[in-house]
Design an enzyme around this catalytic site. Structure first.
Site, short mmCIF file in Angstrom:
data_model
loop_
_atom_site.label_atom_id
_atom_site.label_comp_id
_atom_site.label_asym_id
_atom_site.label_seq_id
_atom_site.Cartn_x
_atom_site.Cartn_y
_atom_site.Cartn_z
N LYS A 133 0.82 -1.21 0.00
CA LYS A 133 0.00 0.00 0.00
C LYS A 133 0.86 1.26 0.00
CE LYS A 133 -1.86 1.53 3.87
NZ LYS A 133 -1.72 2.99 4.15
N ASN A 134 1.86 1.30 0.86
CA ASN A 134 2.65 2.52 1.00
C ASN A 134 3.46 2.83 -0.26
OD1 ASN A 134 1.71 2.96 3.59
ND2 ASN A 134 3.39 1.83 4.55
N ARG A 173 -3.28 9.89 4.48
CA ARG A 173 -1.98 10.51 4.64
C ARG A 173 -1.30 10.76 3.30
NH1 ARG A 173 0.52 13.94 7.74
NH2 ARG A 173 2.78 13.69 7.74
N ARG A 202 -8.52 -0.07 5.37
CA ARG A 202 -7.64 0.90 4.73
C ARG A 202 -6.37 0.22 4.21
NH1 ARG A 202 -5.47 5.32 7.95
NH2 ARG A 202 -4.63 5.83 5.89
N CYS A 209 -4.60 7.87 9.98
CA CYS A 209 -4.90 7.38 11.33
C CYS A 209 -4.30 8.29 12.39
CB CYS A 209 -4.34 5.97 11.51
SG CYS A 209 -5.16 4.73 10.50
N ARG A 243 2.47 13.96 12.65
CA ARG A 243 3.21 13.64 11.43
C ARG A 243 3.30 14.89 10.57
NH1 ARG A 243 0.46 8.09 9.37
NH2 ARG A 243 -1.46 9.17 9.86
N ASP A 291 4.99 0.13 11.85
CA ASP A 291 3.68 -0.38 11.42
C ASP A 291 3.41 -1.78 11.94
OD1 ASP A 291 2.91 1.91 10.16
OD2 ASP A 291 3.23 1.20 8.12
N ILE A 344 4.55 17.96 8.05
CA ILE A 344 5.13 17.91 6.71
C ILE A 344 6.18 19.00 6.54
CG2 ILE A 344 3.08 16.84 5.71
CD1 ILE A 344 2.43 19.61 4.49
#
Length: 420
Positions: A22-23, A93, A396, A117, A122, A305, A124
């Site tokens: 996914k990432n 995200r 997700r 989530c 987090r 994760d 930027i």
């Protein structure tokens, strides 16, 4: 409302196939709009975040042709708008990857601030620092990141903190900047390498991905390509930890074992037998594991994760285990749910102390993606039946965790309480 119903206490046996990462896929989809030619991307995970990003890409005018659940063709030549903002994109995200992609190609981007989530701060700021270093003006207004430049210039960028998102975002923008960009203290995760390989397959000139120094020579344009996303190491690790907690014999297929080395090492340390093959790993567990300690770190360290899934495992292991979380400060929100099952957990800042005990099934609620997967693992190891709410969070990042666990002989099904 959907919920998972799980009867625990049964060992897992069989084979499970792992989908695309996914990432990696989220960043690759964003990068795909940087060429005016058609790009084909295979091995996409069919999960909510991917579908939201594809919708956002289509809304700004790109051609998005979903060939099947795991394949898409994208053509960015039809893009008419560099503003990306809707109620759905604000919830994920990875929206910020569209800043680097649009800024690199069009020298302008207006993208909604990212969501995702609630696992901690987090920011930027490192992304913005990189864009500004290349000559962009960047502001935040009305919930949007607004970036614009007459041209982007290659430069030297040192990241004050290892950041996967900033590394990828700067790498995308720099691919179409003028001159050479050097990113120092870059993230080394497998999906950073995968995005670099994808950009290179479109004609970018990126070297050093997978090390802490990445060198990019900007090119004027990118071209069409066909590309397959790497396997998802986090999905693979989730099933590996499920097998460890419940006991059994599970073959996790379609993986890159090297990407799983930190996970494998921790499982072996805890008493599992792990066999590696070219594209698979086998986990054999008698459910009688040893306590251990772990600290989350950037790759190749133990991934944040998978901290929650490992935490779920350790709640069942006799003795005292400890986990230190160095990446996100809210990764321990799951502890309150696990204590409902009888887990003995003591949270002290960025550390938890776990005193293993026998878990009992109960009603639980997922509040974020990886914590939700951890609750599934705990339920598989517990005595009796558990019901897990908050299924959309889990979906997700997992295409169909119920289906895949049933392949492993787990007693799990999804129930829609509106239909009963």
């Amino acid at each position: 409302m959907e919920q998972y119903v799980i009867k625990g206490g049964n060992p897992l046996n069989g084979e499970v196939e792992i989908g695309g990462a996914k990432n990696a896929a989220l960043a690759i989809l964003a990068a795909a709009i940087m060429t005016d030619e058609t790009v084909t991307i295979e091995n996409l995970p069919n999960v909510r975040d991917i579908n939201v990003l594809l919708q956002a890409i289509a809304e700004i005018g790109a051609m998005v042709d979903r060939i099947d659940a795991h394949t898409v063709k994208i053509n960015g030549s039809f893009i008419k708008d560099v503003t990306v903002d809707n109620e759905f994109i604000r919830r994920i995200r990875a929206s910020y990857y569209l800043i680097g992609a649009l800024l690199g190609k069009y020298k302008k981007a207006e993208v909604a601030l990212p969501g995702g989530c609630d696992i901690g701060s987090r920011p930027i700021d490192l992304h913005i620092k990189g864009f500004r270093a290349m000559g962009a003006d960047v502001d935040i207004a009305h919930g949007l990141v607004i970036a614009e430049a007459e041209k982007l210039n290659g430069t030297h960028i040192y990241l004050d903190k290892v950041s996967v998102g900033a590394t990828i975002n700067i790498m995308m923008a720099a691919s179409m900047a003028e001159g050479k960009t050097v990113i120092e203290n870059a993230a080394k995760e497998p999906h950073v390498v995968d995005v670099a390989n994808f950009l290179n397959s479109m004609g970018a000139n990126i070297r050093g991905a997978g090390t802490d120094v990445i060198r990019i020579v900007g090119v004027e344009k990118l071209h069409k390509t066909e590309y397959s996303v790497i396997p998802d190491q986090i999905e693979a690790g989730t099933f590996m930890f499920a097998a460890a907690a419940a006991g059994g014999d599970v073959l996790v297929k379609d993986v890159i074992p090297k990407h799983l080395e930190a996970t494998t090492a921790k499982l072996v340390e805890a008493g599992c037998k792990v066999e590696e093959f070219d594209d698979a790993v086998r986990i054999i567990s008698d459910g009688k594991l040893h306590h251990t300690q772990v600290t989350t770190l950037p790759y190749p360290g133990f991934p944040t994760d998978l901290q929650s899934p490992l935490l779920a495992v350790l709640t069942t292991v006799p003795g005292i285990s400890r986990i230190r979380e160095n990446i996100f400060e809210n990764r321990f929100k799951i502890c309150s749910e696990l204590t409902k099952m009888g887990a003995h957990i003591e949270v002290r800042g960025s550390e938890v102390k776990i005193c293993g005990s026998r878990l009992k099934g109960c009603r639980l609620r997922a509040e974020e993606l990886r914590g939700g997967a951890a609750l599934v693992i705990a339920a598989l190891a517990a005595d009796g039946e558990s019901v897990i709410e908050g299924v959309p969070f889990i979906r997700r990042g997992y295409e169909d965790i119920c289906r895949d666990l049933r392949y492993l002989q787990a007693e799990i099904y999804m129930e829609d309480i509106l239909s009963v």
